[in-house]
Design a protein around this motif. Structure first.
Motif, PDB file in Angstrom:
ATOM      1  N   ALA A 269       0.986  -1.168  -0.164  1.00 15.32           N
ATOM      2  CA  ALA A 269      -0.038   0.157   0.199  1.00 15.32           C
ATOM      3  C   ALA A 269       0.890   1.379   0.128  1.00 15.32           C
ATOM      4  O   ALA A 269       0.349   2.383  -0.807  1.00 15.32           O
ATOM      5  N   LEU A 270       2.098   1.089   0.551  1.00 14.70           N
ATOM      6  CA  LEU A 270       2.793   2.231   0.583  1.00 14.70           C
ATOM      7  C   LEU A 270       3.936   2.293  -0.340  1.00 14.70           C
ATOM      8  O   LEU A 270       4.635   3.368  -0.687  1.00 14.70           O
ATOM      9  N   GLY A 271       4.005   1.284  -1.254  1.00 13.53           N
ATOM     10  CA  GLY A 271       4.683   1.205  -2.474  1.00 13.53           C
ATOM     11  C   GLY A 271       6.361   0.955  -2.215  1.00 13.53           C
ATOM     12  O   GLY A 271       7.192   1.597  -2.773  1.00 13.53           O
ATOM     13  N   VAL A 272       6.374   0.207  -1.183  1.00 16.13           N
ATOM     14  CA  VAL A 272       7.901   0.131  -0.685  1.00 16.13           C
ATOM     15  C   VAL A 272       8.044  -1.403  -0.351  1.00 16.13           C
ATOM     16  O   VAL A 272       7.167  -2.029  -0.110  1.00 16.13           O
ATOM     17  N   THR A 273       9.306  -1.944  -0.280  1.00 14.63           N
ATOM     18  CA  THR A 273       9.561  -3.265   0.278  1.00 14.63           C
ATOM     19  C   THR A 273       9.310  -3.452   1.857  1.00 14.63           C
ATOM     20  O   THR A 273       9.297  -2.561   2.640  1.00 14.63           O
ATOM     21  N   VAL A 274       8.886  -4.743   2.123  1.00 16.69           N
ATOM     22  CA  VAL A 274       9.012  -5.100   3.413  1.00 16.69           C
ATOM     23  C   VAL A 274      10.322  -4.786   4.221  1.00 16.69           C
ATOM     24  O   VAL A 274      10.215  -4.275   5.336  1.00 16.69           O
ATOM     25  N   ALA A 275      11.407  -4.997   3.499  1.00 16.13           N
ATOM     26  CA  ALA A 275      12.669  -4.601   4.066  1.00 16.13           C
ATOM     27  C   ALA A 275      12.755  -3.331   4.413  1.00 16.13           C
ATOM     28  O   ALA A 275      13.264  -2.807   5.360  1.00 16.13           O
ATOM     29  N   ARG A 276      12.194  -2.274   3.580  1.00 14.53           N
ATOM     30  CA  ARG A 276      12.215  -0.841   3.920  1.00 14.53           C
ATOM     31  C   ARG A 276      11.672  -0.488   5.408  1.00 14.53           C
ATOM     32  O   ARG A 276      12.001   0.201   6.056  1.00 14.53           O
ATOM     33  N   LEU A 277      10.415  -1.325   5.548  1.00 21.84           N
ATOM     34  CA  LEU A 277       9.700  -1.304   7.033  1.00 21.84           C
ATOM     35  C   LEU A 277      10.426  -1.624   8.029  1.00 21.84           C
ATOM     36  O   LEU A 277      10.151  -1.479   9.106  1.00 21.84           O
ATOM     37  N   VAL A 278      11.167  -2.822   7.830  1.00 22.47           N
ATOM     38  CA  VAL A 278      11.924  -3.387   8.883  1.00 22.47           C
ATOM     39  C   VAL A 278      13.401  -2.975   9.221  1.00 22.47           C
ATOM     40  O   VAL A 278      14.094  -3.381  10.044  1.00 22.47           O
ATOM     41  N   GLU A 279      13.704  -2.044   8.198  1.00 19.89           N
ATOM     42  CA  GLU A 279      15.093  -1.362   8.118  1.00 19.89           C
ATOM     43  C   GLU A 279      15.653  -0.678   9.506  1.00 19.89           C
ATOM     44  O   GLU A 279      14.639   0.325   9.815  1.00 19.89           O
ATOM     45  N   VAL A 280      16.441  -0.784  10.172  1.00 20.75           N
ATOM     46  CA  VAL A 280      16.976  -0.295  10.976  1.00 20.75           C
ATOM     47  C   VAL A 280      17.757   1.154  10.805  1.00 20.75           C
ATOM     48  O   VAL A 280      17.997   1.885  11.510  1.00 20.75           O
ATOM     49  N   SER A 281      18.659   1.047  10.093  1.00 16.81           N
ATOM     50  CA  SER A 281      19.571   2.266   9.380  1.00 16.81           C
ATOM     51  C   SER A 281      19.415   2.526   8.174  1.00 16.81           C
ATOM     52  O   SER A 281      18.758   2.021   7.465  1.00 16.81           O
ATOM     53  N   ASP A 282      20.100   3.777   7.740  1.00 15.03           N
ATOM     54  CA  ASP A 282      19.801   4.130   6.350  1.00 15.03           C
ATOM     55  C   ASP A 282      20.736   3.087   5.243  1.00 15.03           C
ATOM     56  O   ASP A 282      21.476   2.495   5.649  1.00 15.03           O
ATOM     57  N   VAL A 283      20.257   3.401   4.285  1.00 17.26           N
ATOM     58  CA  VAL A 283      20.960   2.313   3.090  1.00 17.26           C
ATOM     59  C   VAL A 283      22.254   3.070   2.396  1.00 17.26           C
ATOM     60  O   VAL A 283      21.964   4.002   1.840  1.00 17.26           O
TER      61      VAL A 283
ATOM     62  N   GLY B 125       4.939 -21.208  12.139  1.00 12.02           N
ATOM     63  CA  GLY B 125       4.769 -22.495  12.663  1.00 12.02           C
ATOM     64  C   GLY B 125       6.112 -22.586  13.462  1.00 12.02           C
ATOM     65  O   GLY B 125       6.678 -21.854  14.232  1.00 12.02           O
ATOM     66  N   GLU B 126       6.900 -23.833  13.154  1.00 10.73           N
ATOM     67  CA  GLU B 126       8.039 -24.130  14.000  1.00 10.73           C
ATOM     68  C   GLU B 126       9.275 -23.822  13.110  1.00 10.73           C
ATOM     69  O   GLU B 126      10.297 -23.730  13.440  1.00 10.73           O
ATOM     70  N   GLY B 127       9.024 -23.147  11.981  1.00 11.44           N
ATOM     71  CA  GLY B 127      10.050 -22.674  11.252  1.00 11.44           C
ATOM     72  C   GLY B 127       9.988 -21.147  10.940  1.00 11.44           C
ATOM     73  O   GLY B 127       9.822 -20.488  12.298  1.00 11.44           O
ATOM     74  N   ALA B 128      10.763 -20.442  10.069  1.00 12.27           N
ATOM     75  CA  ALA B 128      10.777 -18.919  10.111  1.00 12.27           C
ATOM     76  C   ALA B 128      11.099 -18.569   8.557  1.00 12.27           C
ATOM     77  O   ALA B 128      11.559 -19.261   7.620  1.00 12.27           O
ATOM     78  N   ALA B 129      10.456 -17.342   8.391  1.00  7.53           N
ATOM     79  CA  ALA B 129      11.043 -16.694   7.237  1.00  7.53           C
ATOM     80  C   ALA B 129      11.869 -15.553   7.483  1.00  7.53           C
ATOM     81  O   ALA B 129      11.584 -14.823   8.195  1.00  7.53           O
ATOM     82  N   ARG B 130      12.943 -15.431   6.884  1.00  6.93           N
ATOM     83  CA  ARG B 130      14.102 -14.664   7.125  1.00  6.93           C
ATOM     84  C   ARG B 130      14.441 -13.619   5.915  1.00  6.93           C
ATOM     85  O   ARG B 130      14.505 -14.184   4.907  1.00  6.93           O
ATOM     86  N   LEU B 131      13.983 -12.425   6.174  1.00 11.41           N
ATOM     87  CA  LEU B 131      14.224 -11.302   4.988  1.00 11.41           C
ATOM     88  C   LEU B 131      15.622 -11.165   5.051  1.00 11.41           C
ATOM     89  O   LEU B 131      16.148 -10.249   6.022  1.00 11.41           O
ATOM     90  N   LEU B 132      16.430 -11.446   4.192  1.00 14.76           N
ATOM     91  CA  LEU B 132      17.785 -11.155   4.110  1.00 14.76           C
ATOM     92  C   LEU B 132      18.032 -10.005   3.512  1.00 14.76           C
ATOM     93  O   LEU B 132      19.149  -9.285   4.304  1.00 14.76           O
ATOM     94  N   ILE B 133      17.412  -9.377   2.872  1.00 20.49           N
ATOM     95  CA  ILE B 133      17.893  -8.051   2.201  1.00 20.49           C
ATOM     96  C   ILE B 133      16.999  -7.615   1.185  1.00 20.49           C
ATOM     97  O   ILE B 133      16.178  -8.576   0.705  1.00 20.49           O
ATOM     98  N   GLY B 134      16.520  -6.381   1.019  1.00 19.56           N
ATOM     99  CA  GLY B 134      15.519  -5.987   0.107  1.00 19.56           C
ATOM    100  C   GLY B 134      16.045  -4.448  -0.284  1.00 19.56           C
ATOM    101  O   GLY B 134      16.920  -3.804   0.083  1.00 19.56           O
ATOM    102  N   ALA B 135      15.393  -4.070  -1.630  1.00 22.00           N
ATOM    103  CA  ALA B 135      15.442  -2.632  -2.181  1.00 22.00           C
ATOM    104  C   ALA B 135      14.283  -2.170  -2.760  1.00 22.00           C
ATOM    105  O   ALA B 135      13.427  -2.838  -2.928  1.00 22.00           O
ATOM    106  N   ASP B 136      14.038  -0.911  -2.906  1.00 14.98           N
ATOM    107  CA  ASP B 136      12.971  -0.452  -3.539  1.00 14.98           C
ATOM    108  C   ASP B 136      13.125   0.401  -4.565  1.00 14.98           C
ATOM    109  O   ASP B 136      12.337   1.140  -5.077  1.00 14.98           O
ATOM    110  N   ALA B 137      14.433   0.469  -5.432  1.00 17.37           N
ATOM    111  CA  ALA B 137      14.814   1.166  -6.410  1.00 17.37           C
ATOM    112  C   ALA B 137      15.660   0.468  -7.273  1.00 17.37           C
ATOM    113  O   ALA B 137      16.790  -0.105  -6.720  1.00 17.37           O
ATOM    114  N   PRO B 138      15.653   0.474  -8.613  1.00 16.43           N
ATOM    115  CA  PRO B 138      14.530   1.122  -9.518  1.00 16.43           C
ATOM    116  C   PRO B 138      13.317   0.305  -9.347  1.00 16.43           C
ATOM    117  O   PRO B 138      12.267   0.577  -9.653  1.00 16.43           O
TER     118      PRO B 138
END
Length: 191
Positions: free
Chosen positions: A61-75, A92-105
């Motif tokens: 809805a914001l036009g960004v990545t999930v990575a941008r929302l969980v980012e702790v510092s500037d890129v 569940g008993e596993g996990a989904a790990r967001l390793l890295i993301g970008a929103d441009a281009p």
């Protein structure tokens, strides 16, 4: 790995900043994302740690990545994400790990998924033009997309259009691990 409190605070700040940058009210973001106003208030106040599905809807809805929302510092120009900085979402008993993301281009996300036997994740429809690519590293994946199930084994890879709900399931007897890339256009393609 970063502690949950730091990640929750980063999500709160980033969602609030992205919403304000776009001049959206909480009600407008709720309508765009199909996430309740109450949940958005809790997220922006750092009182809850939202699920992957909720973050995906808000990011879209914001036009960004999930990575941008969980980012702790500037890129920086070169961004290295150390193992301790990877954000993990329980599945569940596993996990989904967001390793890295970008929103441009374009919006890109790299995920490392682990699902225990019997676990699954129902993915929401992404915006038109979104593609997902993944490869199985261990176990066996049952991918359901467009009403059809596909079984992938170790070293199998798949590319599919992810503009409809889809499911990742571990119907096997051992842990499933796969790596996935989500590629979403910045703007919806012309119809």
């Amino acid at each position: 790995m970063m502690d949950a409190e730091t990640i929750t605070a980063a999500i709160a700040n980033n969602v609030r900043a992205q919403r304000a940058h776009r001049g959206l009210t909480l009600d407008a973001l709720a309508a765009r994302s199909s996430v309740s106003r109450g949940m958005l208030v809790q997220i922006e106040q750092g009182r809850t740690n939202p699920s992957v599905s909720t973050l995906t809807r808000i990011a879209s809805a914001l036009g960004v990545t999930v990575a941008r929302l969980v980012e702790v510092s500037d890129v920086p120009v070169v961004r290295i994400v150390k193992a301790a900085e990877v954000v993990s979402f329980p599945q569940g008993e596993g996990a989904a790990r967001l390793l890295i993301g970008a929103d441009a281009p374009m919006i890109l996300e790299l995920w490392d998924w682990r699902l225990a036997p019997g676990d699954h994740h129902d993915g929401d429809a992404h915006p038109a033009g979104t593609r997902e690519m993944l490869t199985v590293l261990a176990g066996e994946l049952t991918l359901t997309a467009y009403g059809k199930s596909h079984r992938l084994r170790v070293d199998d890879a798949v590319l599919f259009t992810a503009d409809r709900p889809h499911r990742y399931a571990n119907e096997g007897d051992e842990e499933l691990r796969f790596v996935m890339v989500v590629a979403e256009p910045k703007e919806a393609p012309d119809q």
